[in-house]
Design a protein around this motif. Structure first.
Motif, mmCIF file in Angstrom:
data_model
loop_
_atom_site.group_PDB
_atom_site.id
_atom_site.type_symbol
_atom_site.label_atom_id
_atom_site.label_comp_id
_atom_site.label_asym_id
_atom_site.label_seq_id
_atom_site.Cartn_x
_atom_site.Cartn_y
_atom_site.Cartn_z
ATOM 1 N N TYR A 190 -108.274 -47.612 20.926
ATOM 2 C CA TYR A 190 -109.813 -47.434 20.445
ATOM 3 C C TYR A 190 -110.714 -48.081 21.131
ATOM 4 O O TYR A 190 -111.967 -47.715 21.039
ATOM 5 N N LEU A 191 -110.260 -49.214 21.472
ATOM 6 C CA LEU A 191 -111.461 -50.181 22.085
ATOM 7 C C LEU A 191 -111.793 -49.633 23.418
ATOM 8 O O LEU A 191 -112.903 -50.096 24.226
ATOM 9 N N MET A 202 -112.160 -49.737 11.541
ATOM 10 C CA MET A 202 -111.192 -50.468 12.129
ATOM 11 C C MET A 202 -111.617 -51.999 11.354
ATOM 12 O O MET A 202 -110.782 -52.683 10.985
ATOM 13 N N ASN A 212 -100.907 -48.782 12.854
ATOM 14 C CA ASN A 212 -101.107 -49.767 11.623
ATOM 15 C C ASN A 212 -102.405 -49.779 11.386
ATOM 16 O O ASN A 212 -103.017 -50.779 10.550
ATOM 17 N N ALA A 213 -103.485 -48.697 11.802
ATOM 18 C CA ALA A 213 -104.942 -48.947 11.355
ATOM 19 C C ALA A 213 -105.172 -49.483 9.875
ATOM 20 O O ALA A 213 -106.269 -50.233 9.834
ATOM 21 N N ARG A 259 -103.659 -50.981 7.622
ATOM 22 C CA ARG A 259 -102.827 -52.083 6.976
ATOM 23 C C ARG A 259 -103.783 -53.099 6.500
ATOM 24 O O ARG A 259 -104.766 -53.364 7.157
ATOM 25 N N THR A 263 -107.172 -58.181 22.514
ATOM 26 C CA THR A 263 -106.486 -57.195 23.192
ATOM 27 C C THR A 263 -106.281 -55.880 22.786
ATOM 28 O O THR A 263 -106.527 -54.689 23.412
ATOM 29 N N ASN A 264 -105.763 -55.935 21.208
ATOM 30 C CA ASN A 264 -105.725 -54.714 20.604
ATOM 31 C C ASN A 264 -106.623 -54.419 19.434
ATOM 32 O O ASN A 264 -106.756 -53.307 18.759
ATOM 33 N N GLY A 265 -107.508 -55.481 19.092
ATOM 34 C CA GLY A 265 -108.519 -54.978 18.270
ATOM 35 C C GLY A 265 -108.080 -55.654 16.718
ATOM 36 O O GLY A 265 -108.803 -55.635 15.897
ATOM 37 N N GLN A 266 -106.793 -55.808 16.539
ATOM 38 C CA GLN A 266 -106.189 -56.202 15.309
ATOM 39 C C GLN A 266 -105.442 -57.428 15.653
ATOM 40 O O GLN A 266 -104.660 -57.738 16.563
#
Lengths: 188, 119
Positions: A53-54, A68, A98-99, A101, B38-41
């Motif tokens: 998504y980024l 997010m 896992n958005a 979570r 890198t992944n946002g989470q």
């Protein structure tokens, strides 16, 4: 705490009216919470093509990032063809598996008829559960007859919306505490 | 059988320290921050806490734990190679060097001893 109100359709009025009420309750009762309303009708969101998504730009990136970064999300959705609108499903598809979570997700459904009152149960909840959301189990279902001249006409509905907000905030605070306590045990 | 023709390596995050707790403590902020960028989470602590378990792909813990995990994977996959990622998330240079040193002086000799014996 960050809460995003998400109006999931790009056409129609009822869902947005309900979401405006959510935001009103949130900002009046919980002014300390950072509340944002995202109405997908106001944004030009691309179809998901599998990127992280980024890696999207513009509105798509803005909407996905806001969702997010939220601690809780209240999703407003109409019923289209016995399910959620494509615009809302597309947003889910834009996000990682896992958005949700450690996020609390509440639901509010608007519909023309009471016949689809299980739509959230059968269509929306499974997606949210798959994406690891902490679901606020009770949702608000609003019918055509509860609206009059672009306003919510039924006090019962107002009550239930306010209770949904209360539940979502309480659950978010509770889960934050639970996680904090558990994470203390790890010592890293 | 796949077991005997496997040419794929196993690979993953790697961090050796005195003991498990210290290794987890020093690695976690790097992995968490690196994942965010890198992944946002970030990386959930609950999952990271399982990193030292033999069934987890991450190799984090004491040198002895790491040796055991590499050998365990070797027995399962019969892999001939193992790739480590040490410098993720801005790991300081001295820590990277120290880890390379532990691999050279402690881990590799133990692995070689075991694999040589099998021939």
């Amino acid at each position: 705490m960050k809460i995003v109100g998400l109006s999931g359709a790009i056409v129609g009025k009822k869902t947005r009216i309900a979401m405006d009420r959510i935001v009103k309750t949130l900002s009046e009762k919980y002014p300390e919470i950072d509340t944002t309303l995202i109405d997908l009708a106001d944004y030009d969101v691309r179809f998901s093509d599998g990127r992280n998504y980024l890696d999207y730009e513009g509105d798509t990136r803005y909407v996905a990032k806001k969702v997010m970064e939220a601690d809780a999300i209240i999703i407003g959705t109409p019923v289209f063809q016995a399910s959620i609108p494509a615009s809302l499903k597309n947003l889910f598809d834009l996000l990682p598996v896992n958005a949700f979570r450690n996020k609390v997700v509440g639901m509010i459904v608007t519909a023309g008829t009471p016949k689809h009152y299980l739509m959230a149960e059968q269509q929306l909840k499974p997606i949210l559960a798959y994406m690891k959301a902490e679901i606020v189990q009770t949702y608000v279902f609003i019918e055509e007859k509860d609206f009059y001249q672009n306003k919510i006409h039924n006090d019962d509905i107002i009550d239930r919306i306010d209770r949904l907000v209360e539940d979502a905030v309480l659950l978010t605070k509770t889960y934050a505490k639970v996680h904090e306590e558990k994470e203390k045990e790890y010592g890293f | 059988m796949i077991r005997h023709s496997s040419r794929s390596p196993t690979a993953g995050f790697f961090y050796a320290a005195e003991d498990t707790r210290q290794a987890l403590c020093e690695l976690y902020p790097r992995i968490n921050e690196g994942m965010k960028r890198t992944n946002g989470q970030g990386f959930p602590k609950k999952l990271f806490a399982q990193g030292a378990d033999p069934h987890n792909i991450m190799n984090v813990g004491s040198p002895q734990q790491i040796i055991e995990k590499i050998l365990y994977q070797h027995e399962v996959f019969y892999n001939q190679r193992y790739i480590v990622q040490i410098d993720f998330g801005g790991m300081p240079f001295d820590k990277v060097m120290k880890n390379s040193d532990v691999i050279r002086s402690e881990i590799l000799p133990a692995i070689r001893k075991y694999t040589a014996k099998k021939k």
